[in-house]
Structures are given as structure tokens and as C-alpha cells.
Motif scaffolding. Structure first.
Motif, mmCIF file in Angstrom:
data_model
loop_
_atom_site.group_PDB
_atom_site.id
_atom_site.type_symbol
_atom_site.label_atom_id
_atom_site.label_comp_id
_atom_site.label_asym_id
_atom_site.label_seq_id
_atom_site.Cartn_x
_atom_site.Cartn_y
_atom_site.Cartn_z
ATOM 1 N N LYS A 114 0.837 -1.207 0.000
ATOM 2 C CA LYS A 114 0.000 0.000 0.000
ATOM 3 C C LYS A 114 0.872 1.256 0.000
ATOM 4 O O LYS A 114 0.597 2.211 -0.729
ATOM 5 C CB LYS A 114 -0.935 -0.022 1.214
ATOM 6 C CG LYS A 114 -1.983 1.045 1.179
ATOM 7 C CD LYS A 114 -2.977 0.863 2.307
ATOM 8 C CE LYS A 114 -4.117 1.855 2.163
ATOM 9 N NZ LYS A 114 -5.157 1.638 3.156
ATOM 10 N N GLN A 115 1.931 1.253 0.798
ATOM 11 C CA GLN A 115 2.835 2.407 0.859
ATOM 12 C C GLN A 115 3.609 2.574 -0.439
ATOM 13 O O GLN A 115 3.775 3.681 -0.953
ATOM 14 C CB GLN A 115 3.804 2.271 2.037
ATOM 15 C CG GLN A 115 3.150 2.445 3.374
ATOM 16 C CD GLN A 115 4.084 2.089 4.527
ATOM 17 O OE1 GLN A 115 5.200 1.633 4.328
ATOM 18 N NE2 GLN A 115 3.612 2.308 5.746
ATOM 19 N N ARG A 116 4.105 1.451 -0.980
ATOM 20 C CA ARG A 116 4.907 1.501 -2.197
ATOM 21 C C ARG A 116 4.116 2.102 -3.356
ATOM 22 O O ARG A 116 4.651 2.818 -4.178
ATOM 23 C CB ARG A 116 5.375 0.078 -2.546
ATOM 24 C CG ARG A 116 6.162 -0.065 -3.830
ATOM 25 C CD ARG A 116 7.654 0.213 -3.693
ATOM 26 N NE ARG A 116 8.310 -0.469 -2.613
ATOM 27 C CZ ARG A 116 8.972 -1.623 -2.709
ATOM 28 N NH1 ARG A 116 9.057 -2.232 -3.873
ATOM 29 N NH2 ARG A 116 9.538 -2.155 -1.651
ATOM 30 N N GLN A 147 0.046 -13.221 -12.443
ATOM 31 C CA GLN A 147 -0.616 -11.912 -12.397
ATOM 32 C C GLN A 147 0.104 -10.955 -11.448
ATOM 33 O O GLN A 147 0.307 -9.788 -11.761
ATOM 34 C CB GLN A 147 -2.080 -12.062 -11.974
ATOM 35 C CG GLN A 147 -2.949 -12.695 -13.039
ATOM 36 C CD GLN A 147 -4.383 -12.883 -12.568
ATOM 37 O OE1 GLN A 147 -4.728 -12.696 -11.418
ATOM 38 N NE2 GLN A 147 -5.246 -13.289 -13.505
ATOM 39 N N VAL A 148 0.499 -11.468 -10.284
ATOM 40 C CA VAL A 148 1.210 -10.629 -9.321
ATOM 41 C C VAL A 148 2.594 -10.284 -9.862
ATOM 42 O O VAL A 148 3.074 -9.162 -9.699
ATOM 43 C CB VAL A 148 1.290 -11.310 -7.927
ATOM 44 C CG1 VAL A 148 2.216 -10.556 -6.988
ATOM 45 C CG2 VAL A 148 -0.101 -11.421 -7.322
ATOM 46 N N GLY A 149 3.238 -11.216 -10.547
ATOM 47 C CA GLY A 149 4.543 -10.958 -11.157
ATOM 48 C C GLY A 149 4.472 -9.830 -12.169
ATOM 49 O O GLY A 149 5.360 -8.976 -12.232
ATOM 50 N N ASP A 157 11.797 -7.242 -4.611
ATOM 51 C CA ASP A 157 11.638 -7.504 -3.182
ATOM 52 C C ASP A 157 10.198 -7.914 -2.862
ATOM 53 O O ASP A 157 9.960 -8.848 -2.093
ATOM 54 C CB ASP A 157 12.055 -6.297 -2.345
ATOM 55 C CG ASP A 157 11.221 -5.048 -2.629
ATOM 56 O OD1 ASP A 157 10.844 -4.823 -3.810
ATOM 57 O OD2 ASP A 157 10.937 -4.296 -1.671
ATOM 58 N N LEU A 158 9.228 -7.257 -3.478
ATOM 59 C CA LEU A 158 7.821 -7.592 -3.245
ATOM 60 C C LEU A 158 7.487 -8.970 -3.820
ATOM 61 O O LEU A 158 6.767 -9.753 -3.200
ATOM 62 C CB LEU A 158 6.897 -6.530 -3.852
ATOM 63 C CG LEU A 158 6.932 -5.138 -3.225
ATOM 64 C CD1 LEU A 158 5.989 -4.199 -3.963
ATOM 65 C CD2 LEU A 158 6.588 -5.195 -1.745
ATOM 66 N N LEU A 159 8.024 -9.245 -5.004
ATOM 67 C CA LEU A 159 7.775 -10.553 -5.625
ATOM 68 C C LEU A 159 8.366 -11.682 -4.788
ATOM 69 O O LEU A 159 7.733 -12.708 -4.574
ATOM 70 C CB LEU A 159 8.360 -10.590 -7.037
ATOM 71 C CG LEU A 159 7.593 -9.791 -8.082
ATOM 72 C CD1 LEU A 159 8.371 -9.734 -9.383
ATOM 73 C CD2 LEU A 159 6.228 -10.402 -8.303
ATOM 74 N N GLY A 160 9.596 -11.469 -4.312
ATOM 75 C CA GLY A 160 10.243 -12.491 -3.486
ATOM 76 C C GLY A 160 9.478 -12.748 -2.208
ATOM 77 O O GLY A 160 9.275 -13.898 -1.808
#
Length: 185
Positions: A114-116, A147-149, A157-160
């Protein structure tokens, strides 16, 4: 009264008087479950014959039936009906290879997203939509991951971290069985 070393004392529960129909119903359940593999049904009958002829004891019956019916919890637990007082098969789930993340970790992760994307609310909303559709419509994990990728492209970092929340693709291991023999009071 029989008891295993270190076993818990448990009150003796009144046993339901078993009828021949109970055993026949259970045999039918086994036969239906393994209709495509009569070898398992026949092995079960062999185990019962060995037990009846005292070739094996109760503990061996429990071990063999648990192994034979591995992955079929209903049959394993249903077999408890026929065990002598003081014996019980308990099923415990195998520990997953990857522990489920704590709620705080999940909350922190969602807050980070949300912050990003504070200036791109549509990305955050789309992420929530993907998760909601996964939950409600049962999307395949691979589809969610793709889809998230795509959504988080360039944010490794978010994907990992997202990978920590996905179930193990190899699937959970079959449940392990644990035999418990209680001391009679």
C-alpha cells in the motif's frame, strides 16, 4: 490393564456394542475407496486374517492398516471402532516444509504494498482483487503468481516476499499416523 510407557491415563469409555453390520459397512467403505485397486482391499483382508489367527498383535495391525490406508484419513480413523479398548490411531498432519507466515508478517507485507504504490492506488487495488479472486474463484497458484509478477514487475523484493505466502507447489506430504495406547483407569 495394558498401557504404553509414558501413556496417558484415560477414563475407560463405554464401548458401543459392535454388530456384524458395522464391520460389513466398513468393509464396503474400503472396497468403494479402492474399487480401482482391489489389491489394497485384499491386503486389508489379509491383515485382518493375520490378526484373527494371532499371527500379528494389535500394534502391528495398527501399523499395517495405517500404512495401507495412508492418505485416507476417514478409513484410518474409522478403523478405531474395531480396536480393543486402550488403543487408538491418531492422525497428525505432517509439518509443512515452509511454515505459514504469521499474521503480522502478512499485514506488514500488505502495508508495504500500500505504501509503495501510494501514488498508484490502482496497483494496490488490483493486487487485492487478484487475491480476492483466488480465494473466491479458486484460481490456480501459477495464475496468481503470474498476475502478481506482472503487477509488481521491477519490484523484486515484493515478488520475493510474495512467494512466502504461496502454498508449497509440491503439495503437502501425506499425513503421518501416530498410535496412542492409553492406560485403562
Amino acid at each position: 490393564a495394558p498401557g504404553a510407557p509414558g501413556g496417558r491415563a484415560a477414563p475407560v469409555e463405554p464401548r458401543k456394542q459392535l454388530k456384524e453390520t458395522d464391520a460389513l459397512e466398513y468393509l464396503n467403505q474400503v472396497k468403494q475407496q479402492f474399487g480401482d485397486n482391489p489389491t489394497i482391499y485384499n491386503r486389508f483382508l489379509d491383515i485382518m486374517k493375520d490378526f484373527k489367527s494371532h499371527a500379528i498383535d494389535t500394534q502391528k495391525v495398527i501399523e499395517r492398516v495405517s500404512k495401507l490406508f495412508s492418505g485416507h484419513q476417514g478409513l484410518i480413523l474409522g478403523f478405531n471402532t474395531f480396536l480393543p479398548p486402550g488403543y487408538k490411531i491418531e492422525i497428525r498432519a505432517a509439518a509443512p516444509k515452509k511454515a505459514a507466515p504469521e499474521f503480522d508478517h502478512a499485514y506488514s507485507y500488505v502495508s508495504k504494498i500500500k505504501q509503495r504504490f501510494a501514488n498508484q492506488q490502482e496497483v494496490y487495488q488490483k493486487f487485492l482483487h487478484i487475491l480476492q479472486r483466488y480465494k473466491e474463484e479458486g484460481f490456480a497458484i501459477a495464475q496468481v503468481k503470474a498476475q502478481v509478477g506482472e503487477l509488481f514487475a521491477g519490484h523484486d523484493d515484493l515478488l520475493g516476499e510474495f512467494g512466502n505466502f504461496l502454498p508449497d507447489p509440491a503439495g503437502a506430504k501425506a499425513p503421518q499416523t501416530k498410535t496412542k495406547k492409553n492406560k485403562a483407569a
